[in-house]
Scaffold this motif. Sequence first.
Motif, short mmCIF file in Angstrom:
data_model
loop_
_atom_site.label_atom_id
_atom_site.label_comp_id
_atom_site.label_asym_id
_atom_site.label_seq_id
_atom_site.Cartn_x
_atom_site.Cartn_y
_atom_site.Cartn_z
N ALA A 143 0.83 -1.22 0.00
CA ALA A 143 0.00 0.00 0.00
C ALA A 143 0.86 1.26 0.00
CB ALA A 143 -0.93 0.00 1.21
N GLY A 144 2.14 1.13 0.40
CA GLY A 144 3.04 2.28 0.40
C GLY A 144 3.82 2.45 -0.89
N ALA A 145 3.55 1.61 -1.89
CA ALA A 145 4.30 1.68 -3.15
C ALA A 145 4.07 3.02 -3.84
CB ALA A 145 3.88 0.54 -4.06
N ASP A 146 5.16 3.63 -4.27
CA ASP A 146 5.12 4.92 -4.97
C ASP A 146 6.13 4.84 -6.11
OD1 ASP A 146 4.91 7.54 -5.77
OD2 ASP A 146 5.90 8.39 -4.00
N GLY A 147 5.68 4.34 -7.25
CA GLY A 147 6.60 4.12 -8.36
C GLY A 147 7.57 3.00 -8.03
N ASP A 148 8.87 3.31 -8.12
CA ASP A 148 9.90 2.31 -7.86
C ASP A 148 10.35 2.25 -6.41
OD1 ASP A 148 9.92 1.59 -10.54
OD2 ASP A 148 11.47 3.06 -11.05
N ILE A 150 9.02 2.51 -2.03
CA ILE A 150 7.92 2.32 -1.09
C ILE A 150 8.09 3.33 0.04
CG2 ILE A 150 6.88 0.72 0.57
CD1 ILE A 150 7.72 -1.57 -1.25
N ARG A 151 7.08 4.13 0.26
CA ARG A 151 7.12 5.15 1.30
C ARG A 151 6.25 4.69 2.47
NH1 ARG A 151 9.32 9.93 -0.36
NH2 ARG A 151 9.65 10.10 -2.62
N LEU A 152 6.87 4.57 3.62
CA LEU A 152 6.16 4.11 4.80
C LEU A 152 6.55 4.94 6.01
CD1 LEU A 152 6.54 0.25 4.34
CD2 LEU A 152 4.43 1.56 4.07
N ALA A 208 13.64 0.35 -2.83
CA ALA A 208 14.02 1.13 -1.66
C ALA A 208 12.79 1.45 -0.83
CB ALA A 208 14.71 2.42 -2.09
N VAL A 209 12.95 1.38 0.48
CA VAL A 209 11.90 1.79 1.41
C VAL A 209 12.31 3.11 2.04
CG1 VAL A 209 10.62 1.22 3.49
CG2 VAL A 209 11.25 -0.60 1.87
N ILE A 210 11.51 4.12 1.83
CA ILE A 210 11.81 5.46 2.33
C ILE A 210 10.96 5.74 3.56
CG2 ILE A 210 11.70 7.93 1.81
CD1 ILE A 210 12.15 7.18 -1.13
N ALA A 211 11.62 6.09 4.66
CA ALA A 211 10.91 6.47 5.88
C ALA A 211 10.35 7.88 5.71
CB ALA A 211 11.84 6.41 7.08
#
Length: 247
Positions: A143-148, A150-152, A208-211
Amino acid sequence: MKIVVIGGSGQIGSRLVKALQAQGHQMVAASPSSGVNTITREGLAEAMNGADVVVDVSNAPSWEDAAVLAFFQTSTQNLVAAARAHGVGHYLALSIVGTDGMADNGYMRAKKVQQDLIKASGLPYTIVQATQFFEFLDLIIQAGADGDVIRLSPALIQPIAADDVVAALSELVVSTPQNETIELAGPEPFPLDALARNLLARKGDKRAVIADVHARYFGVQLTDKSLTPQSPSARLAPTKLDDWLKR
């Protein structure tokens, strides 16, 4: 003991029915597929006749804001009326930790309405608020996917194994009604973004997972209190995430 499980064909309901049958109880796995519809009331009186306990682990067929509110409001009103009419001695419902503090999410608003109707019903009740299931973590991450990427949010989450929820419900079903809300959580809190990195790495997913403290969780901006139990008497389940993943 006759126990009616509303949502008895679902992920939690089917396991609960099986566990309680093994204890020798008379079980009714109530769902539209078995001829029990809590919206139209079809089969509801027959299912409730002679019941000692009703357990509501049902879910709405649509999570659209108006639809999910209509479902839980109508279903709970019908269940409460049927339970009263048939002298049910314990109304047990499964809800979600954080319901009271997530008014920006339509599903959570609907679950709060459900809880409030049960509390106001005059029936002996127990409400169990569980944290998110291990089984739902992939959905939460995606659900946090934003293009390439993931923002969580880096806010804490304290997930639980579905089997541990079933075990707790199995105990509470045959216990005295608590007439209160019980919080149930897994044994370990994790920052949501760090948890996602761990799970993605296990799968070889290199995104990549971005905080992002402003990242929304199904429409809600999180704090460390949103997805974790707040009561000092919250019950902590035994299964750790690593052990569940190994299984």
